[in-house]
Design a protein around this motif. Structure first.
Motif, PDB file in Angstrom:
ATOM      1  N   GLU A   1       0.828  -1.208   0.000  1.00  0.00           N
ATOM      2  CA  GLU A   1       0.000   0.000   0.000  1.00  0.00           C
ATOM      3  C   GLU A   1       0.867   1.264   0.000  1.00  0.00           C
ATOM      4  OE1 GLU A   1      -3.390   0.411  -0.017  1.00  0.00           O
ATOM      5  OE2 GLU A   1      -3.302  -1.686  -0.637  1.00  0.00           O
ATOM      6  N   PRO A   2       0.313   2.371  -0.502  1.00  0.00           N
ATOM      7  CA  PRO A   2       1.050   3.637  -0.461  1.00  0.00           C
ATOM      8  C   PRO A   2       1.287   4.120   0.969  1.00  0.00           C
ATOM      9  CG  PRO A   2      -0.990   3.872  -1.726  1.00  0.00           C
ATOM     10  CD  PRO A   2      -0.995   2.514  -1.137  1.00  0.00           C
ATOM     11  N   THR A   3       2.314   4.933   1.149  1.00  0.00           N
ATOM     12  CA  THR A   3       2.637   5.447   2.479  1.00  0.00           C
ATOM     13  C   THR A   3       2.611   6.972   2.544  1.00  0.00           C
ATOM     14  OG1 THR A   3       4.955   5.409   1.870  1.00  0.00           O
ATOM     15  CG2 THR A   3       4.129   3.506   3.064  1.00  0.00           C
ATOM     16  N   MET A   4       2.490   7.609   1.398  1.00  0.00           N
ATOM     17  CA  MET A   4       2.581   9.064   1.399  1.00  0.00           C
ATOM     18  C   MET A   4       1.526   9.662   0.482  1.00  0.00           C
ATOM     19  SD  MET A   4       5.897  11.323   1.515  1.00  0.00           S
ATOM     20  CE  MET A   4       6.393  10.434   2.888  1.00  0.00           C
ATOM     21  N   GLN A   5       0.969  10.810   0.866  1.00  0.00           N
ATOM     22  CA  GLN A   5      -0.034  11.392  -0.018  1.00  0.00           C
ATOM     23  C   GLN A   5       0.046  12.904  -0.071  1.00  0.00           C
ATOM     24  OE1 GLN A   5      -3.617   9.794   1.732  1.00  0.00           O
ATOM     25  NE2 GLN A   5      -3.977  11.634   2.902  1.00  0.00           N
TER      26      GLN A   5
ATOM     27  N   PHE B   1      -1.342   7.553   7.838  1.00  0.00           N
ATOM     28  CA  PHE B   1      -1.421   6.821   9.110  1.00  0.00           C
ATOM     29  C   PHE B   1      -2.411   5.679   8.986  1.00  0.00           C
ATOM     30  CE2 PHE B   1      -0.256  11.173  10.471  1.00  0.00           C
ATOM     31  CZ  PHE B   1       0.955  10.863  11.068  1.00  0.00           C
ATOM     32  N   ARG B   2      -2.273   4.696   9.855  1.00  0.00           N
ATOM     33  CA  ARG B   2      -3.274   3.630   9.964  1.00  0.00           C
ATOM     34  C   ARG B   2      -3.601   3.420  11.422  1.00  0.00           C
ATOM     35  NH1 ARG B   2      -0.630  -1.039   6.287  1.00  0.00           N
ATOM     36  NH2 ARG B   2      -0.466   0.175   4.366  1.00  0.00           N
ATOM     37  N   LYS B   3      -4.580   2.553  11.678  1.00  0.00           N
ATOM     38  CA  LYS B   3      -4.912   2.222  13.069  1.00  0.00           C
ATOM     39  C   LYS B   3      -4.730   0.728  13.265  1.00  0.00           C
ATOM     40  CE  LYS B   3      -7.281   5.889  15.028  1.00  0.00           C
ATOM     41  NZ  LYS B   3      -7.724   6.900  14.125  1.00  0.00           N
ATOM     42  N   ASP B   4      -4.275   0.330  14.459  1.00  0.00           N
ATOM     43  CA  ASP B   4      -4.233  -1.110  14.730  1.00  0.00           C
ATOM     44  C   ASP B   4      -5.595  -1.559  15.241  1.00  0.00           C
ATOM     45  OD1 ASP B   4      -4.410  -0.405  17.363  1.00  0.00           O
ATOM     46  OD2 ASP B   4      -2.395  -1.077  17.925  1.00  0.00           O
TER      47      ASP B   4
ATOM     48  N   LEU C   1      -0.950   4.134  13.987  1.00  0.00           N
ATOM     49  CA  LEU C   1       0.298   3.568  13.465  1.00  0.00           C
ATOM     50  C   LEU C   1       0.824   4.470  12.368  1.00  0.00           C
ATOM     51  CD1 LEU C   1      -0.733  -0.181  13.019  1.00  0.00           C
ATOM     52  CD2 LEU C   1       0.432   0.867  14.971  1.00  0.00           C
ATOM     53  N   GLU C   2       2.130   4.497  12.234  1.00  0.00           N
ATOM     54  CA  GLU C   2       2.683   5.312  11.156  1.00  0.00           C
ATOM     55  C   GLU C   2       3.720   4.524  10.371  1.00  0.00           C
ATOM     56  OE1 GLU C   2       5.076   8.637  12.048  1.00  0.00           O
ATOM     57  OE2 GLU C   2       5.744   7.850  13.986  1.00  0.00           O
ATOM     58  N   PRO C   3       3.936   4.896   9.083  1.00  0.00           N
ATOM     59  CA  PRO C   3       4.933   4.176   8.292  1.00  0.00           C
ATOM     60  C   PRO C   3       6.338   4.476   8.788  1.00  0.00           C
ATOM     61  CG  PRO C   3       3.998   6.001   7.030  1.00  0.00           C
ATOM     62  CD  PRO C   3       3.251   5.938   8.322  1.00  0.00           C
TER      63      PRO C   3
ATOM     64  N   PRO D   1       3.951   1.821  15.952  1.00  0.00           N
ATOM     65  CA  PRO D   1       3.269   2.813  16.793  1.00  0.00           C
ATOM     66  C   PRO D   1       3.763   4.227  16.492  1.00  0.00           C
ATOM     67  CG  PRO D   1       4.099   1.004  18.126  1.00  0.00           C
ATOM     68  CD  PRO D   1       4.602   0.774  16.739  1.00  0.00           C
ATOM     69  N   TYR D   2       2.857   5.177  16.587  1.00  0.00           N
ATOM     70  CA  TYR D   2       3.169   6.587  16.368  1.00  0.00           C
ATOM     71  C   TYR D   2       4.286   7.013  17.317  1.00  0.00           C
ATOM     72  CZ  TYR D   2       2.333  11.572  15.792  1.00  0.00           C
ATOM     73  OH  TYR D   2       2.477  12.903  15.529  1.00  0.00           O
ATOM     74  N   ARG D   3       5.315   7.661  16.768  1.00  0.00           N
ATOM     75  CA  ARG D   3       6.501   7.966  17.562  1.00  0.00           C
ATOM     76  C   ARG D   3       6.462   9.343  18.241  1.00  0.00           C
ATOM     77  NH1 ARG D   3       7.500   3.011  16.386  1.00  0.00           N
ATOM     78  NH2 ARG D   3       9.568   2.335  15.670  1.00  0.00           N
TER      79      ARG D   3
END
Ligand SMILES: Nc1nc2c(ncn2[C@@H]2O[C@H](COP(=O)(O)OP(=O)(O)OP(=O)(O)O)[C@@H](O)[C@H]2O)c(=O)[nH]1
Ligand SMILES: [Mg+2]
Length: 619
Positions: free
Chosen positions: A305-309, A390-393, A399-401, A476-478
């Motif tokens: 999947e893409p990571t940047m937009q 970003f995504r969610k668990d 969550l972040e790439p 996890p988001y840093r």
């Protein structure tokens, strides 16, 4: 049936390790070119941007004949942003040449492509390239490659990969360093010996996965596919099993095979052949060309999947339409959706506004190459700052790439670079001191932290540092990462920038424009030395009454401005800014050009249609 007369092989590697140069050599030595034919270097890098930048962007096919066997070769890009291109061709081939630079050794993208190749069950052949380099360190590199295979969980069979030493540039290869190479025969022979022959039933229902598309002025859309099973004849009825589950019938008008740089017409093709087929108007990558009586779709291609937009919008600056041919939202929309047909790792979403689209890709370069291609085609557009996706668990945590970052640099810059990376939330995972004054550092870093880092890194290391990064995983988001600390110099008057005005401004920041540049209100003309934006008049002229100063403009020595490339502009802009892109210009601007509106937005006040109207009337 086993096709002993055929091999399909992909060339994979980290960026710049010599894939395209190796394909050149293989083409030349197989006699694909006539003796007197003048052929450009890196001939497979055929598009303009590829030649300009010296990188491969699109995977491409070619074919050669060696000892009566047809070898289809797929050249792939090494840059991480184009790894969707590598993933899409994995189903085309049965084996790969993993090219590794004899001095650099396996790098971030070597690992990524090898993992993909192993997941696809491809048989690898290792080519240690650039053995002519004086700084080669072949024994170590061989160990590192072995470690990489083990790390990726290779089984005993996969660990028995053949190794060949080559200098693609000089067109030579050898099985052993004790023997000097004379030509690339060891590579040809190893392909014949180790890359598996395609296997399948030529009498079974046709199955061919479309992995590339091409357009031809005369015949329209060309589908490039590898036949898994069955046989197809030119002119025959076929079906396309579409991604939405439907099956559409077509006539396969013409069939072509790949030979050198040409396509040669074929009457018939069968198991293992890589073919180009015309006549299928409505076909997309990942769809299966199959038997109309007994359609059997292949599993679709899996692409990360893409990571940047970023947002692509129509250009609404006061200069809109001056330089481009295509400026409307209809043009922009059609172009972006057309891109999806070929660019497998790209996503396009519509927004509430018909003038704006969210475009997602694998990284800044993936998106900026699309923008660059569009401007060359005559498009005008405005794009926002790239953002990570970003995504969610499953528990709803953000969550972040994360990216794996590998840096090579002279020891003395290590401290500064590590400090800068610390602020960007990078964690060091490995450090190797090569003992020659250079160190290699490896980090896991949030993709967010890399935005804008490249130019900072080059300055910090005075150009001696080399950095590469590749997608690692979601994690996890840093936490917060401080972003740009400086504001912009924003034009407060429209007109033409003067030497006089720019001279007065140069100690307030760094300028992005030259005297003579036309500006509009709200255009960003430089970076300020301060934390906040400053409105500046770059069109100011000298008072004519000031006789003593008249005619002495040439004495006002200006520092050369920082003229930004597209990539630099994307790194430079802030959330409330856009890059205006036209075939001739790259301008930075505030999203809201009007200073009153900007002030309101800065105060967090709402801007709706009514307010906009009132503000306009108030002027
Ligand atoms: N010294 C030396 N240089 C080489 C050799 N092979 C390739 N190069 C150089 O390495 C650079 C990159 O070569 P390419 O063939 O474009 O590399 P690539 O792997 O196709 O690069 P991407 O497609 O962008 O990933 C070029 O400047 C080549 O001239 C070699 O055997 N020896
Ligand atoms: Mg290349």
């Amino acid at each position: 049936m086993k096709r002993t007369d055929l091999r399909n092989v992909a060339i994979i590697a980290h960026v710049d390790h010599g894939k395209t140069t190796l394909v050149d050599g293989l083409l030349r030595q197989s006699g694909a070119f006539r003796a007197n034919e003048q052929v450009a270097e890196r001939v497979m890098d055929s598009n303009e941007l590829e030649r300009e930048r010296g990188i491969t962007i699109l995977s491409k096919n070619t074919g050669i004949i060696y000892k009566g066997v047809r070898i289809n070769i797929v050249d792939t890009p090494g840059h991480a942003d184009f790894s969707g291109e590598v993933e899409r061709i994995m189903t085309m081939v049965d084996g790969c040449l993993l090219v590794v630079d004899a001095a650099e050794g396996p790098m971030a993208q070597t690992k990524f492509v090898l993992r993909k190749a192993m997941e696809a069950g491809l048989k690898p052949v290792v080519v240690i390239n650039k053995i002519d380099r004086p700084d080669r360190r072949i024994a170590e590199v061989e160990d590192e490659i072995l470690d990489l295979f083990i790390e990726l969980g290779a089984d005993d069979d996969q660990l028995e990969y053949p190794v060949i030493y080559a200098s693609a540039r000089d067109g030579v290869a050898t099985y052993s360093l004790d023997e000097e190479g004379k030509d690339l025969r060891p590579i040809f022979d190893t392909i014949l010996e180790h890359i598996p022959c395609p296997e399948g039933d030529p009498d079974a229902p046709l199955q061919a996965m479309v992995t590339s598309l091409d357009y031809d002025e005369y015949v329209g859309r060309v589908a490039i596919a590898r036949i898994r099973q069955g046989t197809v004849k030119a002119g025959q009825q076929v079906a396309v099993a579409k991604l939405d589950g439907s099956v559409v019938r077509f006539r396969a008008a013409q069939l072509f095979g790949f030979q050198g740089l040409k396509r040669v017409p074929l009457e018939e093709a069968s198991v293992g052949d890589i073919i180009a087929m015309t006549g299928l108007e409505d076909v997309n990558i990942g769809e299966t060309i199959t038997d109309p009586e007994n359609p059997q779709p292949l599993p679709p291609i899996k692409v990360d999947e893409p990571t940047m937009q970023m947002t692509f919008r129509t250009n609404d600056s006061p200069f809109a339409g001056r330089e481009g041919k295509y400026v409307t939202s209809r043009h922009l929309r059609a172009r972006l959706f057309k891109e999806l047909e070929r660019n497998v790792a790209l996503r396009v979403e519509e927004t509430d506004s018909p003038d704006a689209f969210i475009v997602s890709g694998r990284g800044e370069l993936h998106l900026s190459i699309l923008i660059e291609t569009m401007r060359r085609e005559g498009y005008e557009l405005a794009v926002s700052k790239p953002k990570v996706i970003f995504r969610k668990d499953e528990n709803g945590n953000r969550l972040e790439p994360l990216e794996q970052l590998i840096i090579d640099l002279p020891e003395e810059y290590m401290g500064t670079v590590m400090e800068a990376l610390g602020t960007r939330k990078a964690e060091m995972t490995n450090m190797v001191n090569h003992g020659n004054g250079n160190v290699r550092l490896e980090f896991i870093i949030p993709a967010r932290g890399l935005i804008g880092f490249r130019s900072e890194f080059l300055t910090m290391t005075r150009g001696y540092g080399i950095m590469h990064h590749v997608f690692y995983d979601y994690g996890p988001y840093r936490g917060d990462i401080p972003t740009r600390t400086r504001g912009s110099l924003v034009a407060s008057e429209a007109g033409v920038a003067t030497q006089y005005a720019l001279y007065q401004l140069q100690d307030r920041g760094t300028l992005f424009i030259e005297p003579g540049t036309e500006v509009y209100v709200g255009m960003v003309v430089g970076e300020s030395n301060r934390g906040q934006d400053i409105d500046v008049n770059v069109c100011k002229t000298k008072h004519l009454t000031n006789i003593r100063a008249a005619g002495s403009d040439e004495k006002l020595l200006l520092d050369p401005p920082r003229l930004l490339t597209l990539e630099e502009a994307l790194e430079q802009i802030d959330d409330d800014e856009l890059v205006e892109v036209t075939p001739k210009s790259i301008r930075l601007r505030k999203q809201y050009l009007d200073p009153l509106i900007r002030a309101r937005v800065a105060k967090g006040k709402e801007i709706n249609a009514e307010v906009l109207q009132r503000l306009k009337q108030g002027r």
